[in-house]
Write a protein that holds these residues in place. Structure first.
Motif, PDB file in Angstrom:
ATOM      1  N   LYS A  56     -61.890 -86.960-100.779  1.00  0.00           N
ATOM      2  CA  LYS A  56     -63.317 -87.025-100.452  1.00  0.00           C
ATOM      3  C   LYS A  56     -63.659 -86.038 -99.347  1.00  0.00           C
ATOM      4  O   LYS A  56     -64.698 -85.361 -99.398  1.00  0.00           O
ATOM      5  N   LEU A  57     -62.805 -85.933 -98.327  1.00  0.00           N
ATOM      6  CA  LEU A  57     -63.029 -84.963 -97.254  1.00  0.00           C
ATOM      7  C   LEU A  57     -63.073 -83.541 -97.809  1.00  0.00           C
ATOM      8  O   LEU A  57     -63.912 -82.726 -97.406  1.00  0.00           O
ATOM      9  N   ALA A  58     -62.170 -83.251 -98.749  1.00  0.00           N
ATOM     10  CA  ALA A  58     -62.116 -81.902 -99.323  1.00  0.00           C
ATOM     11  C   ALA A  58     -63.394 -81.578-100.089  1.00  0.00           C
ATOM     12  O   ALA A  58     -64.008 -80.518 -99.898  1.00  0.00           O
ATOM     13  N   PHE A  59     -63.816 -82.486-100.946  1.00  0.00           N
ATOM     14  CA  PHE A  59     -64.988 -82.191-101.779  1.00  0.00           C
ATOM     15  C   PHE A  59     -66.283 -82.172-100.970  1.00  0.00           C
ATOM     16  O   PHE A  59     -67.195 -81.391-101.266  1.00  0.00           O
ATOM     17  N   ALA A 159     -52.798 -77.041-107.067  1.00  0.00           N
ATOM     18  CA  ALA A 159     -51.537 -77.241-106.353  1.00  0.00           C
ATOM     19  C   ALA A 159     -51.689 -76.883-104.880  1.00  0.00           C
ATOM     20  O   ALA A 159     -52.607 -76.148-104.477  1.00  0.00           O
ATOM     21  N   ASP A 160     -50.771 -77.406-104.067  1.00  0.00           N
ATOM     22  CA  ASP A 160     -50.655 -77.038-102.648  1.00  0.00           C
ATOM     23  C   ASP A 160     -51.934 -77.302-101.857  1.00  0.00           C
ATOM     24  O   ASP A 160     -52.338 -76.499-101.015  1.00  0.00           O
ATOM     25  N   GLU A 161     -52.585 -78.438-102.155  1.00  0.00           N
ATOM     26  CA  GLU A 161     -53.760 -78.886-101.401  1.00  0.00           C
ATOM     27  C   GLU A 161     -54.929 -77.898-101.465  1.00  0.00           C
ATOM     28  O   GLU A 161     -55.695 -77.751-100.520  1.00  0.00           O
ATOM     29  N   ASN A 162     -55.045 -77.227-102.605  1.00  0.00           N
ATOM     30  CA  ASN A 162     -56.196 -76.379-102.890  1.00  0.00           C
ATOM     31  C   ASN A 162     -57.203 -77.166-103.734  1.00  0.00           C
ATOM     32  O   ASN A 162     -56.825 -77.876-104.668  1.00  0.00           O
ATOM     33  N   PHE A 163     -58.486 -77.025-103.393  1.00  0.00           N
ATOM     34  CA  PHE A 163     -59.547 -77.713-104.111  1.00  0.00           C
ATOM     35  C   PHE A 163     -60.638 -76.713-104.455  1.00  0.00           C
ATOM     36  O   PHE A 163     -60.894 -75.765-103.695  1.00  0.00           O
ATOM     37  N   VAL A 164     -61.305 -76.953-105.603  1.00  0.00           N
ATOM     38  CA  VAL A 164     -62.353 -76.044-106.076  1.00  0.00           C
ATOM     39  C   VAL A 164     -63.532 -76.869-106.579  1.00  0.00           C
ATOM     40  O   VAL A 164     -63.353 -77.896-107.245  1.00  0.00           O
ATOM     41  N   LEU A 165     -64.728 -76.395-106.267  1.00  0.00           N
ATOM     42  CA  LEU A 165     -65.966 -76.939-106.816  1.00  0.00           C
ATOM     43  C   LEU A 165     -66.741 -75.792-107.444  1.00  0.00           C
ATOM     44  O   LEU A 165     -66.929 -74.750-106.802  1.00  0.00           O
ATOM     45  N   ILE A 166     -67.162 -75.956-108.679  1.00  0.00           N
ATOM     46  CA  ILE A 166     -67.955 -74.929-109.369  1.00  0.00           C
ATOM     47  C   ILE A 166     -69.281 -75.555-109.772  1.00  0.00           C
ATOM     48  O   ILE A 166     -69.315 -76.511-110.563  1.00  0.00           O
ATOM     49  N   ALA A 167     -70.369 -75.039-109.212  1.00  0.00           N
ATOM     50  CA  ALA A 167     -71.698 -75.610-109.424  1.00  0.00           C
ATOM     51  C   ALA A 167     -72.564 -74.635-110.208  1.00  0.00           C
ATOM     52  O   ALA A 167     -72.555 -73.425-109.959  1.00  0.00           O
ATOM     53  N   ALA A 168     -73.323 -75.171-111.136  1.00  0.00           N
ATOM     54  CA  ALA A 168     -74.207 -74.352-111.958  1.00  0.00           C
ATOM     55  C   ALA A 168     -75.346 -73.772-111.124  1.00  0.00           C
ATOM     56  O   ALA A 168     -75.889 -74.425-110.239  1.00  0.00           O
TER      57      ALA A 168
END
Length: 252
Positions: A56-59, A159-168
């Motif tokens: 949740k913190l990441a996003f 992997a390795d605590e990487n997070f991605v958000l892709i928004a239109a």
């Protein structure tokens, strides 16, 4: 003095041919500070709950980078099972994110809900409530974008605590967005024309201190005995991060 390595750097990248905004970051620096905070305050969470609050913190951090700088955003998630409240808040201006979870005294609702509050100085807070279908923060933020932001988004744990958000964005290739896989996202900057728009940096930091709690105890000024009741000190827990602070009579 803090160094760049103490912060998580979040990149805001425009995917040209698809009209989408990609936010990505590597969250080890934030998680390191988070665990130091837990250790210093003698806090320990069950593994399942710990994983959820970290994601949740990441996003939320990625969402903050997709939003204007001046906003402070707070998300509270109330789950029925397990019965728990997750809180997180952050600000690009202060370059910080913090959060906590509560398992005691949590009221059981009839649904899982996300409560969002967005604040800009001098303006009325903007609030929304989103119904959640499960306990996965990936689906939380996708539901939030669909219902509150009124545009689709996809969230990914790499992997390795990487997070991605892709928004239109306007005229986004929605079919492409809907069908993205984790493997696609891992190599997106190699397979699609992109442009780096900006970077922001965040750390796990609340900023709470004993002095900041004193105004809320102003009614006891001159009558400390009623507050301390023969105790030498009073322990106060920060509702934002769970940090513990000691208040003594001489502070009044």
């Amino acid at each position: 003095m803090e160094t760049v390595e103490d912060f998580t750097k979040v990149e805001s990248i425009f995917v040209r041919g698809r009209n989408a905004l990609m936010l990505r970051g590597q969250f080890t620096p934030i998680y390191t500070d988070y665990y130091i905070h837990l250790m210093e305050n003698k806090l320990r969470h069950k593994e399942q709950l710990d994983t959820i609050i970290k994601e949740k913190l990441a996003f939320l951090t990625l969402h903050l980078t997709a939003r204007p700088w001046a906003e402070t955003v707070a998300w509270t998630v109330n789950l029925r099972a397990p019965r728990v409240n997750f809180f997180a808040t952050g600000s690009s201006v202060h370059e910080s994110i913090t959060g906590h979870l509560f398992t005691e005294g949590v009221k059981e609702g009839d649904r899982n809900l996300l409560y969002s509050q967005t604040v800009v100085d001098g303006k009325e807070a903007r609030r929304s409530t989103i119904e959640l279908e499960d306990n996965d923060p990936v689906h939380w933020i996708e539901s939030y974008y669909s219902q509150s932001e009124q545009r689709p988004a996809r969230a990914f744990k790499l992997a390795d605590e990487n997070f991605v958000l892709i928004a239109a964005q306007p005229d986004c290739d929605l079919e492409w967005l809907e069908n993205l896989t984790t493997e696609d996202v891992e190599k997106l900057t190699e397979t699609e024309p992109t442009k780096l728009l900006e970077t922001r940096k965040f750390r796990f930091h609340c900023g709470c201190s004993p002095e900041k709690f004193l105004p809320s105890l102003a009614q006891f000024k001159g009558n400390a005995e009623a507050l301390f009741q023969d105790d030498d000190a009073l322990e106060i827990t920060c509702p934002r991060c769970g940090g513990k602070h000691i208040i003594t009579p001489d502070m009044f």
